[in-house]
Design a protein around this motif. Sequence first.
Motif, PDB file in Angstrom:
ATOM      1  N   LEU A 126       0.966  -1.198   0.021  1.00  0.00           N
ATOM      2  CA  LEU A 126       0.104   0.016   0.122  1.00  0.00           C
ATOM      3  C   LEU A 126       0.705   1.225  -0.027  1.00  0.00           C
ATOM      4  O   LEU A 126       2.149   1.105   0.223  1.00  0.00           O
ATOM      5  CB  LEU A 126      -0.926  -0.211   1.366  1.00  0.00           C
ATOM      6  CG  LEU A 126      -0.384   0.065   2.601  1.00  0.00           C
ATOM      7  CD1 LEU A 126       0.051   1.434   3.068  1.00  0.00           C
ATOM      8  CD2 LEU A 126      -1.348  -0.461   3.795  1.00  0.00           C
ATOM      9  N   TRP A 127       0.300   2.384  -0.415  1.00  0.00           N
ATOM     10  CA  TRP A 127       0.934   3.589  -0.272  1.00  0.00           C
ATOM     11  C   TRP A 127       0.283   4.726   0.614  1.00  0.00           C
ATOM     12  O   TRP A 127      -0.722   4.911   0.723  1.00  0.00           O
ATOM     13  CB  TRP A 127       0.996   4.319  -1.743  1.00  0.00           C
ATOM     14  CG  TRP A 127       1.966   3.623  -2.624  1.00  0.00           C
ATOM     15  CD1 TRP A 127       1.268   2.547  -3.705  1.00  0.00           C
ATOM     16  CD2 TRP A 127       3.105   3.547  -2.969  1.00  0.00           C
ATOM     17  NE1 TRP A 127       2.208   1.964  -4.491  1.00  0.00           N
ATOM     18  CE2 TRP A 127       3.298   2.864  -4.237  1.00  0.00           C
ATOM     19  CE3 TRP A 127       4.161   4.427  -2.403  1.00  0.00           C
ATOM     20  CZ2 TRP A 127       4.688   2.563  -4.647  1.00  0.00           C
ATOM     21  CZ3 TRP A 127       5.539   4.088  -3.041  1.00  0.00           C
ATOM     22  CH2 TRP A 127       5.527   3.356  -4.099  1.00  0.00           C
ATOM     23  N   VAL A 128       1.114   5.118   1.455  1.00  0.00           N
ATOM     24  CA  VAL A 128       0.726   5.975   2.396  1.00  0.00           C
ATOM     25  C   VAL A 128       1.277   7.544   2.384  1.00  0.00           C
ATOM     26  O   VAL A 128       2.619   7.422   1.902  1.00  0.00           O
ATOM     27  CB  VAL A 128       0.597   5.524   3.840  1.00  0.00           C
ATOM     28  CG1 VAL A 128       2.014   5.305   4.394  1.00  0.00           C
ATOM     29  CG2 VAL A 128      -0.275   6.345   5.032  1.00  0.00           C
ATOM     30  N   LEU A 129       0.639   8.421   2.594  1.00  0.00           N
ATOM     31  CA  LEU A 129       1.506   9.819   2.574  1.00  0.00           C
ATOM     32  C   LEU A 129       2.252   9.957   3.573  1.00  0.00           C
ATOM     33  O   LEU A 129       1.811   9.650   4.737  1.00  0.00           O
ATOM     34  CB  LEU A 129       0.128  10.947   2.406  1.00  0.00           C
ATOM     35  CG  LEU A 129      -0.806  11.078   1.463  1.00  0.00           C
ATOM     36  CD1 LEU A 129      -1.592  12.238   1.677  1.00  0.00           C
ATOM     37  CD2 LEU A 129      -0.138  11.223   0.081  1.00  0.00           C
ATOM     38  N   THR A 130       3.610  10.237   3.310  1.00  0.00           N
ATOM     39  CA  THR A 130       4.605  10.337   4.182  1.00  0.00           C
ATOM     40  C   THR A 130       3.991  11.324   5.496  1.00  0.00           C
ATOM     41  O   THR A 130       4.398  10.968   6.721  1.00  0.00           O
ATOM     42  CB  THR A 130       5.560  10.917   3.571  1.00  0.00           C
ATOM     43  OG1 THR A 130       6.289  10.193   2.487  1.00  0.00           O
ATOM     44  CG2 THR A 130       6.965  11.122   4.374  1.00  0.00           C
ATOM     45  N   GLY A 131       3.370  12.476   5.118  1.00  0.00           N
ATOM     46  CA  GLY A 131       2.951  13.359   6.373  1.00  0.00           C
ATOM     47  C   GLY A 131       1.996  12.788   7.103  1.00  0.00           C
ATOM     48  O   GLY A 131       1.511  13.359   8.289  1.00  0.00           O
ATOM     49  N   ASN A 132       1.173  11.623   6.712  1.00  0.00           N
ATOM     50  CA  ASN A 132       0.073  11.216   7.680  1.00  0.00           C
ATOM     51  C   ASN A 132       0.533  10.154   8.375  1.00  0.00           C
ATOM     52  O   ASN A 132       0.303   8.971   8.540  1.00  0.00           O
ATOM     53  CB  ASN A 132      -0.910  10.370   6.466  1.00  0.00           C
ATOM     54  CG  ASN A 132      -2.431  10.404   7.142  1.00  0.00           C
ATOM     55  OD1 ASN A 132      -2.535  10.456   8.338  1.00  0.00           O
ATOM     56  ND2 ASN A 132      -3.229   9.802   6.302  1.00  0.00           N
ATOM     57  N   THR A 133       0.972  10.757   9.673  1.00  0.00           N
ATOM     58  CA  THR A 133       1.516   9.993  10.632  1.00  0.00           C
ATOM     59  C   THR A 133       0.331   9.019  11.408  1.00  0.00           C
ATOM     60  O   THR A 133       0.524   7.915  11.682  1.00  0.00           O
ATOM     61  CB  THR A 133       2.152  11.064  11.859  1.00  0.00           C
ATOM     62  OG1 THR A 133       3.068  11.869  11.294  1.00  0.00           O
ATOM     63  CG2 THR A 133       2.810  10.038  13.092  1.00  0.00           C
ATOM     64  N   PRO A 134      -0.843   9.553  11.618  1.00  0.00           N
ATOM     65  CA  PRO A 134      -1.910   8.525  12.225  1.00  0.00           C
ATOM     66  C   PRO A 134      -2.214   7.364  11.339  1.00  0.00           C
ATOM     67  O   PRO A 134      -2.121   6.388  11.840  1.00  0.00           O
ATOM     68  CB  PRO A 134      -3.067   9.498  12.285  1.00  0.00           C
ATOM     69  CG  PRO A 134      -2.689  10.755  12.482  1.00  0.00           C
ATOM     70  CD  PRO A 134      -1.345  10.795  11.430  1.00  0.00           C
TER      71      PRO A 134
END
Length: 170
Positions: A126-134
């Motif tokens: 999966l890909w997650v936005l680097t800034g999306n810590t939660p």
Amino acid sequence: MTPTLRPATADDLIAVGALHARSRQAAYRDFLAAEALAADSGDMLGLWWSERWKWERDTHRMTVVDAGDRLVGFSYVGPHELDPIGYGELCAIHLEPDQQGRGLGRALMVDALATLHTLGWHRAALWVLTGNTPAREFYRRGGWTADGVERTEHVGSALAAQLRYVRDLP
């Protein structure tokens, strides 16, 4: 009413788009500009999901969460775009902002992992936005590990750094 998971239908896609827009605006507001997030309205994302569904419904699966007469979440899985043979991909999990923290995201993730396994994959990405810590912490708790692969993609009108996470399927 107890929320229930079910396969999405074409009739759900406009509501999915509106939910997607609300979820992104709430989840990304601390690290993406409001005007970038406003660039993709709920109506626009509903049309985008409707078009995407036409082309991907044979290779991808969407699960939605109903709570009474309200759609409150969804997940989307399919082949990994960079490695369609070896990995399945958890393309999206989104919840209504007021539904977070109730276990629905976890239920969607468990369902998505089972679906990917049923479709024949043994690994998932999966890909997650680097800034999306939660979100990064949510996936870490779910057994996902960042593998160091990065990319930059548009979210609305902004370019956003993303990090790939991987895991074995149960």
